[in-house]
Scaffold this active site. Structure first.
Site, PDB file in Angstrom:
ATOM      1  N   HIS A  18       0.886  -1.238   0.600  1.00  0.00           N
ATOM      2  CA  HIS A  18      -0.186  -0.358   0.252  1.00  0.00           C
ATOM      3  C   HIS A  18       0.856   1.314   0.239  1.00  0.00           C
ATOM      4  O   HIS A  18       1.039   2.072  -0.789  1.00  0.00           O
ATOM      5  CB  HIS A  18      -0.622   0.097   1.121  1.00  0.00           C
ATOM      6  CG  HIS A  18      -1.467  -0.830   1.472  1.00  0.00           C
ATOM      7  ND1 HIS A  18      -1.897  -1.542   2.692  1.00  0.00           N
ATOM      8  CD2 HIS A  18      -2.791  -1.686   0.704  1.00  0.00           C
ATOM      9  CE1 HIS A  18      -3.203  -2.896   2.483  1.00  0.00           C
ATOM     10  NE2 HIS A  18      -3.838  -2.563   1.463  1.00  0.00           N
ATOM     11  N   LYS A  42     -17.808  -7.242   7.981  1.00  0.00           N
ATOM     12  CA  LYS A  42     -16.336  -7.865   8.436  1.00  0.00           C
ATOM     13  C   LYS A  42     -15.505  -7.105   9.762  1.00  0.00           C
ATOM     14  O   LYS A  42     -15.405  -6.161   9.921  1.00  0.00           O
ATOM     15  CB  LYS A  42     -15.415  -7.411   7.310  1.00  0.00           C
ATOM     16  CG  LYS A  42     -15.053  -8.257   6.989  1.00  0.00           C
ATOM     17  CD  LYS A  42     -14.357  -8.676   5.660  1.00  0.00           C
ATOM     18  CE  LYS A  42     -13.102  -7.469   5.549  1.00  0.00           C
ATOM     19  NZ  LYS A  42     -12.376  -8.163   3.513  1.00  0.00           N
ATOM     20  N   ARG A  91      -1.502  -5.785  -8.186  1.00  0.00           N
ATOM     21  CA  ARG A  91      -0.662  -7.340  -8.181  1.00  0.00           C
ATOM     22  C   ARG A  91      -0.825  -8.627  -9.465  1.00  0.00           C
ATOM     23  O   ARG A  91       0.233  -8.874  -9.839  1.00  0.00           O
ATOM     24  CB  ARG A  91      -0.847  -7.657  -7.254  1.00  0.00           C
ATOM     25  CG  ARG A  91      -1.090  -6.740  -5.890  1.00  0.00           C
ATOM     26  CD  ARG A  91      -0.952  -7.370  -4.217  1.00  0.00           C
ATOM     27  NE  ARG A  91      -2.201  -6.748  -4.117  1.00  0.00           N
ATOM     28  CZ  ARG A  91      -3.511  -7.305  -3.210  1.00  0.00           C
ATOM     29  NH1 ARG A  91      -2.544  -7.466  -1.911  1.00  0.00           N
ATOM     30  NH2 ARG A  91      -4.013  -7.377  -3.642  1.00  0.00           N
ATOM     31  N   SER A 129      -2.350  -8.223   2.826  1.00  0.00           N
ATOM     32  CA  SER A 129      -2.523  -7.674   5.195  1.00  0.00           C
ATOM     33  C   SER A 129      -2.424  -8.719   5.373  1.00  0.00           C
ATOM     34  O   SER A 129      -2.286  -9.223   6.762  1.00  0.00           O
ATOM     35  CB  SER A 129      -3.973  -6.323   5.059  1.00  0.00           C
ATOM     36  OG  SER A 129      -3.150  -5.538   4.511  1.00  0.00           O
TER      37      SER A 129
HETATM   38  P1  ADP Z   1      -9.067  -4.633   0.220  1.00  0.00           P
HETATM   39  O1  ADP Z   1      -9.562  -4.110  -1.050  1.00  0.00           O
HETATM   40  O2  ADP Z   1      -9.508  -5.827  -0.334  1.00  0.00           O
HETATM   41  O3  ADP Z   1      -9.903  -3.844   1.113  1.00  0.00           O
HETATM   42  P2  ADP Z   1      -6.679  -3.041   0.568  1.00  0.00           P
HETATM   43  O4  ADP Z   1      -6.925  -2.375   1.548  1.00  0.00           O
HETATM   44  O5  ADP Z   1      -6.304  -4.813   1.325  1.00  0.00           O
HETATM   45  O6  ADP Z   1      -7.619  -4.511   0.261  1.00  0.00           O
HETATM   46  O7  ADP Z   1      -6.419  -3.169  -0.591  1.00  0.00           O
HETATM   47  C1  ADP Z   1      -6.593  -1.947  -1.616  1.00  0.00           C
HETATM   48  C2  ADP Z   1      -5.379  -1.623  -2.363  1.00  0.00           C
HETATM   49  O8  ADP Z   1      -3.830  -1.674  -2.679  1.00  0.00           O
HETATM   50  C3  ADP Z   1      -6.450  -2.632  -3.568  1.00  0.00           C
HETATM   51  O9  ADP Z   1      -6.402  -1.859  -4.589  1.00  0.00           O
HETATM   52  C4  ADP Z   1      -5.083  -3.363  -3.617  1.00  0.00           C
HETATM   53  O10 ADP Z   1      -5.098  -3.936  -4.771  1.00  0.00           O
HETATM   54  C5  ADP Z   1      -3.773  -2.863  -3.055  1.00  0.00           C
HETATM   55  N1  ADP Z   1      -2.549  -3.205  -2.404  1.00  0.00           N
HETATM   56  C6  ADP Z   1      -2.788  -4.300  -1.578  1.00  0.00           C
HETATM   57  N2  ADP Z   1      -1.760  -4.948  -1.334  1.00  0.00           N
HETATM   58  C7  ADP Z   1      -0.428  -4.418  -2.344  1.00  0.00           C
HETATM   59  C8  ADP Z   1       0.606  -5.054  -2.909  1.00  0.00           C
HETATM   60  N3  ADP Z   1       1.060  -5.601  -2.188  1.00  0.00           N
HETATM   61  N4  ADP Z   1       0.916  -3.228  -3.821  1.00  0.00           N
HETATM   62  C9  ADP Z   1       0.197  -3.482  -4.718  1.00  0.00           C
HETATM   63  N5  ADP Z   1      -0.739  -2.741  -4.355  1.00  0.00           N
HETATM   64  C10 ADP Z   1      -1.625  -3.594  -3.373  1.00  0.00           C
END
Ligand code: ADP
Length: 153
Positions: A18, A42, A91, A129
């Site tokens: 992130h 959730k 990703r 995460s």
């Molecule tokens: P969710 O959308 O399930 O709540 P997250 O909060 O983890 O998931 O992700 C928010 C955004 O961050 C999404 O666009 C996701 O693709 C991106 N993201 C999460 N992990 C990574 C990573 N390792 N590299 C690039 N983008 C990421």
């Protein structure tokens, strides 16, 4: 026109993946709102308050990055904040399929919004995460996967 991006997510907790997407997007926007979407169904691992604190710690050096949380539709939050863009990270091709449908629906719901995607750096493409949560549940050290200096307490 001033450009504001909302980066919506759970950030439970924030990872280096992130952080990488957000810091690379800083030069592209006048303002980036990193916004925790509150999901009523959730129960998170960390509370919203904890996640907000982690995000504030990580982005305190960047004056154009704002931290917030919201409930309801992301597009309604974008309207309310005057956002022009939604920022997301990609990703894998699985991410692409998932993100494509959300972005297309959001465009239908709010035609003025544009979703933009940045590709993850290869070293973060396996990171999410839930990996960090699993490490924590089993007493491991997630330091390699979370932003430098962040203490998950
Ligand atoms: P969710 O959308 O399930 O709540 P997250 O909060 O983890 O998931 O992700 C928010 C955004 O961050 C999404 O666009 C996701 O693709 C991106 N993201 C999460 N992990 C990574 C990573 N390792 N590299 C690039 N983008 C990421």
């Amino acid at each position: 026109m001033s450009k504001t991006a909302v980066f919506p997510g759970s950030f439970d907790p924030i990872t280096k993946g992130h952080e990488d997407i957000i810091t690379r997007a800083i030069p592209l926007f006048d303002r980036i709102i990193v916004a925790i979407g509150q999901n009523q169904e959730k129960q998170g691992f960390f509370t919203i308050q904890q996640r907000l604190e982690f995000l504030r710690f990580v982005f305190s050096p960047y004056p154009t990055v704002v931290i917030d949380s919201y409930s309801g539709l992301t597009v309604d939050y974008c309207r309310k904040t005057g956002a022009t863009h939604i920022l997301r990270g990609l990703r894998t091709s699985a991410d692409f399929e998932f993100e494509r449908s959300i972005a297309q629906i959001n465009k239908k719901l709010y035609p003025d919004i544009e979703t933009v995607f940045l590709l993850t750096m290869p070293e973060y493409s396996a990171l999410n995460s839930s990996v960090v949560r699993d490490i924590l549940r089993h007493g491991g050290d997630p330091a390699d996967f979370i932003p430098k200096g962040l203490k998950l307490k």
